[in-house]
Design an enzyme around this catalytic site. Structure first.
Site, PDB file in Angstrom:
ATOM      1  N   SER A 196      67.255  33.629  94.430  1.00 17.92           N
ATOM      2  CA  SER A 196      68.428  32.760  94.598  1.00 17.92           C
ATOM      3  C   SER A 196      68.111  31.366  95.117  1.00 17.92           C
ATOM      4  O   SER A 196      68.989  30.498  95.114  1.00 17.92           O
ATOM      5  CB  SER A 196      69.446  33.427  95.524  1.00 17.92           C
ATOM      6  OG  SER A 196      70.106  34.479  94.857  1.00 17.92           O
TER       7      SER A 196
ATOM      8  N   LYS B   7      68.941  28.636  92.764  1.00 24.17           N
ATOM      9  CA  LYS B   7      70.299  28.111  92.639  1.00 24.17           C
ATOM     10  C   LYS B   7      70.412  26.688  93.182  1.00 24.17           C
ATOM     11  O   LYS B   7      71.282  25.928  92.745  1.00 24.17           O
ATOM     12  CB  LYS B   7      71.276  29.040  93.362  1.00 24.17           C
ATOM     13  CG  LYS B   7      71.331  30.451  92.782  1.00 24.17           C
ATOM     14  CD  LYS B   7      72.146  31.392  93.659  1.00 24.17           C
ATOM     15  CE  LYS B   7      72.124  32.812  93.121  1.00 24.17           C
ATOM     16  NZ  LYS B   7      72.834  33.758  94.018  1.00 24.17           N
TER      17      LYS B   7
ATOM     18  N   TYR C 157      69.792  32.636  83.764  1.00 15.86           N
ATOM     19  CA  TYR C 157      69.895  33.025  85.178  1.00 15.86           C
ATOM     20  C   TYR C 157      68.726  33.911  85.604  1.00 15.86           C
ATOM     21  O   TYR C 157      68.084  33.664  86.627  1.00 15.86           O
ATOM     22  CB  TYR C 157      71.229  33.748  85.415  1.00 15.86           C
ATOM     23  CG  TYR C 157      71.384  34.281  86.815  1.00 15.86           C
ATOM     24  CD1 TYR C 157      71.689  33.423  87.869  1.00 15.86           C
ATOM     25  CD2 TYR C 157      71.239  35.642  87.093  1.00 15.86           C
ATOM     26  CE1 TYR C 157      71.836  33.911  89.162  1.00 15.86           C
ATOM     27  CE2 TYR C 157      71.384  36.138  88.378  1.00 15.86           C
ATOM     28  CZ  TYR C 157      71.682  35.261  89.415  1.00 15.86           C
ATOM     29  OH  TYR C 157      71.813  35.742  90.689  1.00 15.86           O
TER      30      TYR C 157
ATOM     31  N   TYR D 236      74.271  33.471 102.409  1.00 22.07           N
ATOM     32  CA  TYR D 236      75.306  34.476 102.149  1.00 22.07           C
ATOM     33  C   TYR D 236      76.177  34.678 103.394  1.00 22.07           C
ATOM     34  O   TYR D 236      76.583  33.719 104.039  1.00 22.07           O
ATOM     35  CB  TYR D 236      74.671  35.795 101.678  1.00 22.07           C
ATOM     36  CG  TYR D 236      73.749  35.623 100.491  1.00 22.07           C
ATOM     37  CD1 TYR D 236      74.240  35.094  99.299  1.00 22.07           C
ATOM     38  CD2 TYR D 236      72.411  35.974 100.547  1.00 22.07           C
ATOM     39  CE1 TYR D 236      73.410  34.934  98.195  1.00 22.07           C
ATOM     40  CE2 TYR D 236      71.574  35.813  99.449  1.00 22.07           C
ATOM     41  CZ  TYR D 236      72.081  35.291  98.288  1.00 22.07           C
ATOM     42  OH  TYR D 236      71.272  35.125  97.201  1.00 22.07           O
TER      43      TYR D 236
ATOM     44  N   VAL E 283      66.388  36.928  97.623  1.00 26.68           N
ATOM     45  CA  VAL E 283      66.076  38.312  97.965  1.00 26.68           C
ATOM     46  C   VAL E 283      64.610  38.663  97.708  1.00 26.68           C
ATOM     47  O   VAL E 283      64.172  39.767  98.040  1.00 26.68           O
ATOM     48  CB  VAL E 283      67.004  39.306  97.231  1.00 26.68           C
ATOM     49  CG1 VAL E 283      68.437  39.133  97.695  1.00 26.68           C
ATOM     50  CG2 VAL E 283      66.877  39.168  95.729  1.00 26.68           C
TER      51      VAL E 283
END
Length: 323
Positions: free
Chosen positions: A74, A77, A201, A253, A271
């Site tokens: 992530s 992103k 993705y 998060y 992660v």
């Protein structure tokens, strides 16, 4: 005159701090748990730690397994959001929000509640919508590895690897992400085909970098004032500030508030165990330890950043420094 974040860096102190943290983390007794919902990541030995700090003046100070590559997951992103803002500007925020979610990063309920508009670009549905913006009508074999190419440009390396085993693992296990993409499509917030969005993705999440490479890739986010570096335009600096703001509020998060309290820096986790953290106008930091806490963030990576920020007095919530 006071200027936020523009300080002389004590490189000897920084090296001493980084070396000390690497030793301390190496002696840890709790390492967290690997991301076992992605089969390939579940195989990773959690008893590993690396750290790299790239300072404003270009010096790299590293410790531990700083040359070991890992899938950035992530953290990708951040780079995808940067590209979307370059391409679409403020129009990005018509399709994705800027607020912390308050729900799990892959919540279908939250996505349905907000009628297909993800709360922010760093939860999984938000990242899928951002990637939809990057496709630009390309399909199938014509889809470029846009994020990987951008990272390669930032690092100055011709070729950045993608962990194909992680790609296969995520393609065969990413049912929730596919459901989120289909839900976004059903609300009219996905212009391209779900399979094409999932392709870009999954591949960006599987980009493999070391801590040294990741710290270099994040350097552009460090430079949020155009007078710090002659190559940075006012537009680039403003964009870096916007991305850093979202990193601070949404980058960890449901652990973002606790991270801001403990570390006080804009950061994005993955992660795979990596975290990219930014000290505006001062340093770009990458840490990696694949054992995660209950929020899906690196347990010991977070601890390392907390100690680094405190010992170097790098929290953005500290006093304005005098030059």
């Amino acid at each position: 005159m006071t200027v936020r974040g523009k300080t002389d860096i004590d490189h000897e102190l920084l090296k001493k701090v980084v070396d000390g943290i690497a030793i301390e983390i190496g002696n840890a007794t709790e390492w967290g748990k690997a991301a076992d919902y992605i089969p390939e990541l579940a195989k990773v030995d959690t008893r590993q730690f690396g750290i790299a700090v790239l300072t404003r003046d270009g010096q790299m100070i590293a410790g531990g397994a700083s040359d070991t590559q890992f899938s950035i997951q992530s953290i990708s992103k951040v780079f995808a959001l940067t590209l979307a803002l370059k391409l679409h500007g403020e129009k990005v925020w018509k399709r994705v929000g800027k607020e912390p979610s308050g729900d799990p990063y892959n919540s279908i309920v939250d996505m349905e509640r907000h009628k297909g508009i993800p709360r922010n670009p760093f939860i999984n549905p938000g990242a899928l919508v951002i990637d939809d913006m990057l496709l630009d009508g390309k399909k199938g074999d014509k889809i470029p590895d846009t994020v990987r190419d951008f990272i390669a440009e930032m690092i100055g390396e011709d070729e950045i690897g993608i962990d194909e085993d992680v790609v296969k693992s995520e393609h065969t296990s990413g049912y929730t992400n596919k459901a989120l993409a289909n839900l976004a499509k059903s609300f009219g917030n996905l212009d391209n085909e779900v399979d094409d969005v999932m392709h870009i993705y999954v591949r960006q999440c599987a980009v493999a970098l070391s801590c040294r490479q990741l710290a270099r890739a994040g350097r552009y986010l460090m430079l949020d004032r155009e007078d710090i570096d002659g190559k940075v335009s006012k537009t680039d600096a403003e964009r870096a500030r916007r991305v850093n703001a979202i990193m601070l509020t949404c980058g960890q998060y449901d652990g973002s508030g606790d991270f801001a309290y403990r570390v006080g820096l804009p950061a994005k986790s993955g992660v795979g165990g990596g975290i990219l953290a930014i000290v505006p106008n001062t340093a770009s930091i990458a840490v990696w330890s694949p054992g995660l806490d209950e929020n899906g963030n690196s347990l010991l990576g977070t601890l390392a950043l907390e100690r680094l920020s405190k010992r170097m007095d790098w929290s953005i919530f500290g006093a304005i420094r005098r030059v």
